[in-house]
Design a protein around this motif. Sequence first.
Motif, PDB file in Angstrom:
ATOM      1  N   LYS A 334      -1.917  10.680   7.016  1.00 41.73           N
ATOM      2  CA  LYS A 334      -3.090  10.358   6.193  1.00 41.73           C
ATOM      3  C   LYS A 334      -2.942   8.987   5.527  1.00 41.73           C
ATOM      4  O   LYS A 334      -3.851   8.145   5.598  1.00 41.73           O
ATOM      5  CB  LYS A 334      -3.295  11.441   5.132  1.00 41.73           C
ATOM      6  CG  LYS A 334      -4.449  11.172   4.164  1.00 41.73           C
ATOM      7  CD  LYS A 334      -4.639  12.334   3.212  1.00 41.73           C
ATOM      8  CE  LYS A 334      -5.623  12.013   2.091  1.00 41.73           C
ATOM      9  NZ  LYS A 334      -6.984  11.694   2.583  1.00 41.73           N
ATOM     10  N   LEU A 335      -1.795   8.742   4.903  1.00 43.69           N
ATOM     11  CA  LEU A 335      -1.591   7.457   4.242  1.00 43.69           C
ATOM     12  C   LEU A 335      -1.558   6.306   5.242  1.00 43.69           C
ATOM     13  O   LEU A 335      -2.073   5.215   4.968  1.00 43.69           O
ATOM     14  CB  LEU A 335      -0.308   7.482   3.423  1.00 43.69           C
ATOM     15  CG  LEU A 335      -0.309   8.362   2.168  1.00 43.69           C
ATOM     16  CD1 LEU A 335       0.971   8.142   1.375  1.00 43.69           C
ATOM     17  CD2 LEU A 335      -1.527   8.099   1.286  1.00 43.69           C
ATOM     18  N   ALA A 336      -0.939   6.551   6.413  1.00 45.76           N
ATOM     19  CA  ALA A 336      -0.895   5.498   7.435  1.00 45.76           C
ATOM     20  C   ALA A 336      -2.291   5.184   7.958  1.00 45.76           C
ATOM     21  O   ALA A 336      -2.647   4.006   8.139  1.00 45.76           O
ATOM     22  CB  ALA A 336       0.020   5.932   8.588  1.00 45.76           C
ATOM     23  N   ALA A 337      -3.096   6.207   8.203  1.00 40.58           N
ATOM     24  CA  ALA A 337      -4.458   5.998   8.688  1.00 40.58           C
ATOM     25  C   ALA A 337      -5.280   5.205   7.669  1.00 40.58           C
ATOM     26  O   ALA A 337      -6.010   4.266   8.021  1.00 40.58           O
ATOM     27  CB  ALA A 337      -5.124   7.335   8.989  1.00 40.58           C
ATOM     28  N   GLU A 338      -5.139   5.562   6.400  1.00 41.18           N
ATOM     29  CA  GLU A 338      -5.929   4.885   5.368  1.00 41.18           C
ATOM     30  C   GLU A 338      -5.423   3.466   5.110  1.00 41.18           C
ATOM     31  O   GLU A 338      -6.219   2.558   4.820  1.00 41.18           O
ATOM     32  CB  GLU A 338      -5.912   5.737   4.090  1.00 41.18           C
ATOM     33  CG  GLU A 338      -6.717   7.018   4.287  1.00 41.18           C
ATOM     34  CD  GLU A 338      -6.579   8.043   3.175  1.00 41.18           C
ATOM     35  OE1 GLU A 338      -7.287   9.066   3.241  1.00 41.18           O
ATOM     36  OE2 GLU A 338      -5.759   7.823   2.253  1.00 41.18           O
TER      37      GLU A 338
END
Length: 432
Positions: A334-338
């Motif tokens: 999630k953090l990488a995608a955002e």
Amino acid sequence: MAPPAPSILRPLVAGAVLALAAAPALAQETFKVGIVSFLSGQAAESFGVPAVNGAKVLVEAFNAGKAPAPYNKTGFGGMKIEPVYVDENGGATKQVQELRNLYEREKVDAVVGYVGSGDCLAVAPVAEEMKRFLILYDCGTPRIFEDGKYNYVFRTAAHATMDNVALARYLKSRNVKVGTYNMINQDYAWGQDSRKDFTLAMQTLYKDAKYDADLLPKFGAGQYGTEVSALLSKPADIVHSSLWGGDLQAFILQAGARGVFQKQTPVFSAADHVLPGLGEKMPNGAILGARGAYGLMSPKSGLNDWWWDLYSKAYNVYPVQAPYRMAQALLGLKLAAEKAMAANGGKKPTPEQLAAALKGMQWESPAGSIRMVLGDGHQAIQETAIGRTRWDAGRKMVVLEDIQRFPAECVNPPANMKSEDWLKAGMPGAKC
């Protein structure tokens, strides 16, 4: 029939635009994630299904925007997450085909999966060949990134060297007498690597200790009469095992019934996940790890409290190793995608952009900090913990006592050394 006059066309076009604007959900882009774990077979009940259950409650919370900061954006940066669940049972050849199907037919944007070390070794090169993003959420073999180099493949949890080094360090720190030890591990990559790592760690910390029985039953054996007889015929101070899932449950029940654990202290590298199922049949005083600071050994934090309650309320049982590992993988994704979306104007990230975002990243999980520092930023390290079992009759559950925590740098190899070389050299540079 003659075409309508331009004056008629204009309101029709305007109406179509208004209709589209009134139904943004139809045009909303989703982020599709393939989630792979054991949904059938001996590894399903205590491992695969709890992991998938963890994914389900977490995806639901993400999509509702109900996770704590910094995970509180809806979905992945506003994109709703669309999960596709796949059963890992069936062997490595089947999993390679399933992985291709996820990318080519299901058109997933990323895959998070795999428990079996053999499966991880098989699918990682395929994802790399296809140039598609893959997170290995579990599996233990250090070989993935020590023997190969990847651009699109990551593992968001520590490998098995940590588990066995922590066991040996715990024994030493507690002054457990070990003159001789027996071992029973599965005869495939995970079991072979675990056996090797524990033996090498013991050679450093217990220089005079010798191993006797060295048993390698096949994965999924289920029946351990011959192995139990071998253990009884060769009494030792401890018996080490990296068995897991249904195999571990079966071994504990069969060995316990014949008195193995009355004479040899069990030392298990990955056993926390069978505690809820075995209950009072779990031997008291067993020394065990959870492949991280998971479950009953997880650290106190607001994020962990939220995760514990989310899972426990949904399934009426506390989360153990597998759902914790699934959670830290999805939190990292999630953090990488955002992060990738913020760098490309809010658009859905490509596999290359996802990989660039996750490489070398650090984030907080319910089990503490996850840092991608090995394998050129593709392999995580984390802290871990070891404890001892005790049946609590009042609470009707197994509790863990005498817990010791180990910093990541104490039990994981440094970035410039392979696990085996580090162990053979006496674990230089370990910060304990």
